[in-house]
Design an enzyme around this catalytic site. Structure first.
Site, short mmCIF file in Angstrom:
data_model
loop_
_atom_site.label_atom_id
_atom_site.label_comp_id
_atom_site.label_asym_id
_atom_site.label_seq_id
_atom_site.Cartn_x
_atom_site.Cartn_y
_atom_site.Cartn_z
N GLU A 165 0.81 -1.24 0.00
CA GLU A 165 0.00 0.00 0.00
C GLU A 165 0.84 1.28 0.00
OE1 GLU A 165 -1.70 -2.95 0.33
OE2 GLU A 165 -3.56 -1.81 0.20
N TYR A 167 3.53 1.93 1.87
CA TYR A 167 4.17 2.26 3.16
C TYR A 167 5.68 2.01 3.07
CZ TYR A 167 -0.48 2.77 5.26
OH TYR A 167 -1.73 3.19 5.57
N HIS A 253 -1.66 3.88 -1.52
CA HIS A 253 -2.71 4.83 -1.13
C HIS A 253 -2.80 6.01 -2.08
CE1 HIS A 253 -4.00 2.67 2.27
NE2 HIS A 253 -2.94 2.89 3.03
N GLN A 340 -17.87 5.42 4.88
CA GLN A 340 -18.32 6.62 5.58
C GLN A 340 -18.06 6.61 7.08
OE1 GLN A 340 -22.10 7.10 2.93
NE2 GLN A 340 -22.21 8.61 4.53
P1 NAP Z 1 -26.51 18.54 0.20
O1 NAP Z 1 -25.24 17.82 0.33
O2 NAP Z 1 -26.91 19.46 1.27
O3 NAP Z 1 -26.43 19.31 -1.19
C1 NAP Z 1 -27.46 20.06 -1.72
C2 NAP Z 1 -26.84 21.22 -2.46
O4 NAP Z 1 -27.86 21.94 -3.10
C3 NAP Z 1 -26.20 22.19 -1.48
O5 NAP Z 1 -24.85 21.84 -1.29
C4 NAP Z 1 -26.40 23.53 -2.17
O6 NAP Z 1 -25.23 23.79 -2.88
C5 NAP Z 1 -27.56 23.30 -3.11
N1 NAP Z 1 -28.72 24.05 -2.65
C6 NAP Z 1 -29.28 24.08 -1.43
N2 NAP Z 1 -30.33 24.89 -1.39
C7 NAP Z 1 -30.46 25.38 -2.63
C8 NAP Z 1 -31.34 26.31 -3.23
N3 NAP Z 1 -32.32 26.86 -2.54
N4 NAP Z 1 -31.16 26.60 -4.53
C9 NAP Z 1 -30.18 26.06 -5.23
N5 NAP Z 1 -29.29 25.19 -4.72
C10 NAP Z 1 -29.43 24.86 -3.43
O7 NAP Z 1 -27.71 17.57 0.00
P2 NAP Z 1 -27.89 16.30 -0.94
O8 NAP Z 1 -27.01 16.33 -2.13
O9 NAP Z 1 -29.34 16.28 -1.17
O10 NAP Z 1 -27.45 15.11 -0.03
C11 NAP Z 1 -28.16 14.84 1.17
C12 NAP Z 1 -27.30 14.05 2.13
O11 NAP Z 1 -27.02 12.78 1.62
C13 NAP Z 1 -25.99 14.73 2.42
O12 NAP Z 1 -25.76 14.69 3.80
C14 NAP Z 1 -25.00 13.89 1.70
O13 NAP Z 1 -23.78 13.86 2.39
C15 NAP Z 1 -25.65 12.52 1.68
N6 NAP Z 1 -25.24 11.80 0.48
C16 NAP Z 1 -23.93 11.51 0.31
C17 NAP Z 1 -23.51 10.87 -0.82
C18 NAP Z 1 -22.07 10.56 -1.02
O14 NAP Z 1 -21.26 10.79 -0.16
N7 NAP Z 1 -21.67 10.04 -2.14
C19 NAP Z 1 -24.41 10.52 -1.81
C20 NAP Z 1 -25.74 10.84 -1.62
C21 NAP Z 1 -26.14 11.49 -0.48
P3 NAP Z 1 -24.82 25.26 -3.34
O15 NAP Z 1 -25.23 26.19 -2.27
O16 NAP Z 1 -23.34 25.19 -3.52
O17 NAP Z 1 -25.50 25.48 -4.63
FE1 SF4 Z 2 -17.23 0.87 6.39
FE2 SF4 Z 2 -19.54 -0.07 7.27
FE3 SF4 Z 2 -19.46 1.36 5.01
FE4 SF4 Z 2 -18.48 -1.13 5.13
S1 SF4 Z 2 -20.60 -0.51 5.38
S2 SF4 Z 2 -17.50 0.61 4.23
S3 SF4 Z 2 -17.63 -1.16 7.18
S4 SF4 Z 2 -18.97 2.09 7.07
#
Ligand code: NAP
Ligand code: SF4
Length: 672
Positions: A165, A167, A253, A340
């Protein structure tokens, strides 16, 4: 017996492993916190009780320079032996075996005392390493040996020497990080001397009857990495030097190929270990994205390895092996490879957990004891929060009714599971579906619970887990027919056109972009296609095994828009955000920040970005602008005097994520 390939024992000559599953090394941060040894003892003992063949601990440094961070876990003298003995005793009481991993991070250390074969900074750390002198090298080898001796004194059954990895040991082996001109650099024989001296001297110090696993980087996935011929040569030398088992390391990494993320197909790198089969006489372990017994078993049946290492799947479910032995694989809480709550925690100095199992590494804190007072509980909403709350309450002995307005379980996970590379989210829905059957939750699908209905039923507790609905931003023309929500897109309710603007670049904006840039066969489902897409050369024609990435073209032109300035995806997970960004870049998604939305009309979406006005002609505008909590039950229920609890997205939409939702549900269920 099902899965007889993984469940058959493995004879190591002086000791026998009860099956061929290894719980791979994971840094949990329990190594660092006060009381961590006690908690780690319970954590590992539960996995040993779950019948795993062999456990490897998180990495422990042989000296302070080699520690992951300043003050991070090291075993350099006998002062912490008692703590380690707690762990080894606990595992042995359960009939398990445990090896301690010795990890010297070299230039990957996150502190300023870091060392390396040559003073070349890594692209993923902020510090430049000091070059080891020849005396330092001798001292470091002695530190490895001393660390192994201490591990033996602490009762470990063996050690794993981390040679992959990217290291320290790996940094010696590969030209690009080893520019030395003394006997530790230059030719390949010189560059592998450090690894071999560590193994030889350790074997001499610990005797024959001590497991010595060497984790060998079989594919570096960095430019100028080892060639296949070199890797095979090293493996033979490692065997000669006294290793008992060779484990597979996949990618440094700093490699820009995802190797453990959920986008990687199951068992996607087993082919690498398979190339090594027959080259050495000691057992080989294969690893990476093997998360269910079916995959593990077929990997061994296909002759890819003698053993299988799974790490994160043991966070998700301590009993994964036991359930496989008892033909109960449908009860396994599957690791969805999201990182996560495990790796993202470790990288932000928080104790590890698991998105689908918040008890992981919290076994002394979160427990679901049988209830002394059986209650009648209603849970409203069968998304991740409601599923966790209902099944855990029922597991404790409560009478639980679970109301769901739609015709299926899973809530937002039903949308996640259709996103390319996130298919594993479907496993969580399967797991909870089975838990509902096992725990006797009364499931009421197609039933929209009303306050009156709940009040009439006289519940002792009501848990509101009704989730969220998409936020509709206030933009002129928002009601235009080309505007759709992410939910409509991911639920397949609209046929999306060829050019698309996505409003909002949070997790869901990225997911929708991923969804819309794919069509037909998904790379995440096919190993060959995946390797082609990310530029991994399965022919291994040159060192590092990299080639030109060949992504499938996107069927659509996508513009991913956000109002805030700066890089897209900054808030995505630390260990997975780069994958999402790289993936969309490969599909040539146009990422625009500092956007002001003016209006949407027949011409498309009118914006200004960086003070420049423009109209982006699009067929559809997809709203991914966050969510609003569904809270309508809260007030009438509270007014009625019922004990009400709100969890997950319905509690707080802004920070909605499954980790918080399942965690809140679990801690609530533990105390009701
Ligand atoms: P989010 O992360 O809060 O993103 C929504 C985005 O929309 C905001 O960052 C904002 O960006 C924009 N926004 C908010 N209000 C708005 C408005 N009135 N008009 C226009 N743009 C606006 O929410 P999400 O994408 O719905 O995700 C929800 C949750 O699910 C989050 O906690 C996220 O971490 C999680 N999630 C994570 C993943 C991943 O890690 N791959 C995948 C899916 C969901 P701007 O202000 O920059 O425009
Ligand atoms: Fe990590 Fe749990 Fe997500 Fe698997 S499911 S990657 S152990 S947080």
């Amino acid at each position: 017996m099902p899965y007889n390939h993984i469940l058959s024992p493995l004879d190591l000559g002086f000791t026998t492993l009860k099956n061929r599953i290894l719980m791979g090394s994971m840094h949990t941060m329990l190594e660092e916190i006060p009381g961590g040894h006690e908690r780690a003892a319970v954590f590992y003992a539960e996995r040993a009780r779950g019948q795993v063949g062999l456990i490897v601990t998180g990495g422990i440094a042989p000296n302070d320079e080699g520690a992951v961070g300043m003050g991070a876990a090291a075993l350099t003298d006998d002062t912490s032996l008692d703590g380690h003995k707690l762990i080894t005793d606990a595992v042995h009481r359960e009939g398990g075996k445990i090896c301690m991993q010795i990890l010297h991070t070299g230039r990957y250390a996150y502190h300023n005392k870091l060392v390396a074969p040559s003073p070349i900074q890594s692209p993923i750390t902020p510090f430049k390493p000091r070059e080891l002198t020849e005396e330092d090298i001798e001292r470091t080898i002695s530190d490895f040996v001393r660390c192994a001796e201490l591990a033996q004194m602490a009762g470990y059954d063996g050690v794993e020497i981390m040679g992959s990895e990217g290291y320290l040991i790996n940094q010696f082996i590969v030209k690009k990080t080893n520019h030395r001109t003394d006997e530790w650099g230059g030719s390949y024989e010189n560059r592998i001397r450090f690894a071999l001296e560590i193994i030889k001297r350790t074997r001499k110090a610990v005797g024959d009857n001590f497991i010595l696993i060497y984790r060998l980087s079989m594919i570096d996935l960095v430019e100028d990495g080892s060639t296949w011929e070199e890797v095979v040569f090293l493996a033979k030398k490692v065997e000669e030097a006294g290793a008992t088992i060779i484990n597979t390391g996949i990618g440094w990494h700093e490699a820009r190929v995802p190797t453990i993320g959920t986008v990687v197909p199951r068992g996607g790198f087993a082919w690498v270990t398979k190339r090594m089969m027959g080259e050495v006489n000691i057992p080989l372990i294969t690893t990476n994205r093997i998360n269910m017994p079916q995959t593990a078993d077929s990997v061994i049946a296909d002759g890819c390895a003698d053993m299988v290492s799974m790490a994160r799947p043991f966070l998700a479910d301590a009993e994964i092996v036991l359930k496989a032995m008892e033909d109960r694989a449908d009860e396994i809480n599957t690791c969805i490879a999201c990182n996560q709550a495990c790796l993202d925690h470790t990288f932000t100095m928080q104790v590890c957990s698991c998105i689908v199992n918040p008890r992981a590494c919290h076994e002394t804190i979160l427990n679901f004891e049988p209830t002394e007072k059986v209650k009648k509980i209603a849970v409203v909403g069968a998304g991740p929060a409601g599923l966790a709350a209902s099944t855990l309450c029922a597991q404790r002995g409560h009478n639980v009714d679970l109301y769901e307005a739609s015709d299926r379980l899973g809530g937002q996970f039903n949308m996640a599971k259709v996103v390319p590379g996130k298919e594993e989210y479907g496993e969580t829905i399967r797991y909870y579906g089975r838990q509902i059957e096992l725990t006797g939750v009364e499931l009421k699908l197609n039933t929209r619970a009303t306050a009156d209905m709940l009040i009439k039923e006289n519940y002792d507790e009501v848990i509101i887990a009704t989730g969220v609905h998409p936020r509709i931003p206030d933009i002129e023309g928002i009601e235009h027919e080309k505007v759709v929500t992410y939910a409509e897109v991911l639920e397949g309710k609209v046929e999306v056109g060829k050019t698309v603007a996505i409003i909002g670049a949070g997790g869901i904006g990225f997911d929708v972009a991923e969804f819309l840039t794919h069509q037909g066969e998904l790379a995440s489902m096919h190993v060959d296609r995946y390797m082609e897409e990310w530029g991994v050369d399965m022919q291994y024609k040159k060192g590092g095994a990299l080639t030109r990435p060949m992504p499938a073209p996107s069927p659509r032109i996508i513009h991913l828009l956000k109002r805030s300035p700066g890089k897209h995806g900054k808030k995505l997970g630390k260990t997975t955000g780069w994958i999402h960004r790289a993936s969309l870049a490969m599909k040539q998604v146009n990422m625009l920040s500092s956007v002001v939305y003016k209006k949407i009309d027949d011409d498309g979406i009118h914006i200004t970005a960086h003070d420049e006005e423009k109209v982006i002609k699009v067929d559809h505008v997809v709203l991914c602008a966050g969510q609003i909590s569904n809270k309508n039950l809260l007030e009438p229920l509270t007014d009625s005097g019922i004990s009400v609890h709100v969890i997950g997205g319905s509690k707080e939409a802004g920070e909605l994520d499954a980790k918080r939702a399942i965690s809140e549900a679990s801690y609530l269920a533990a105390k009701l």
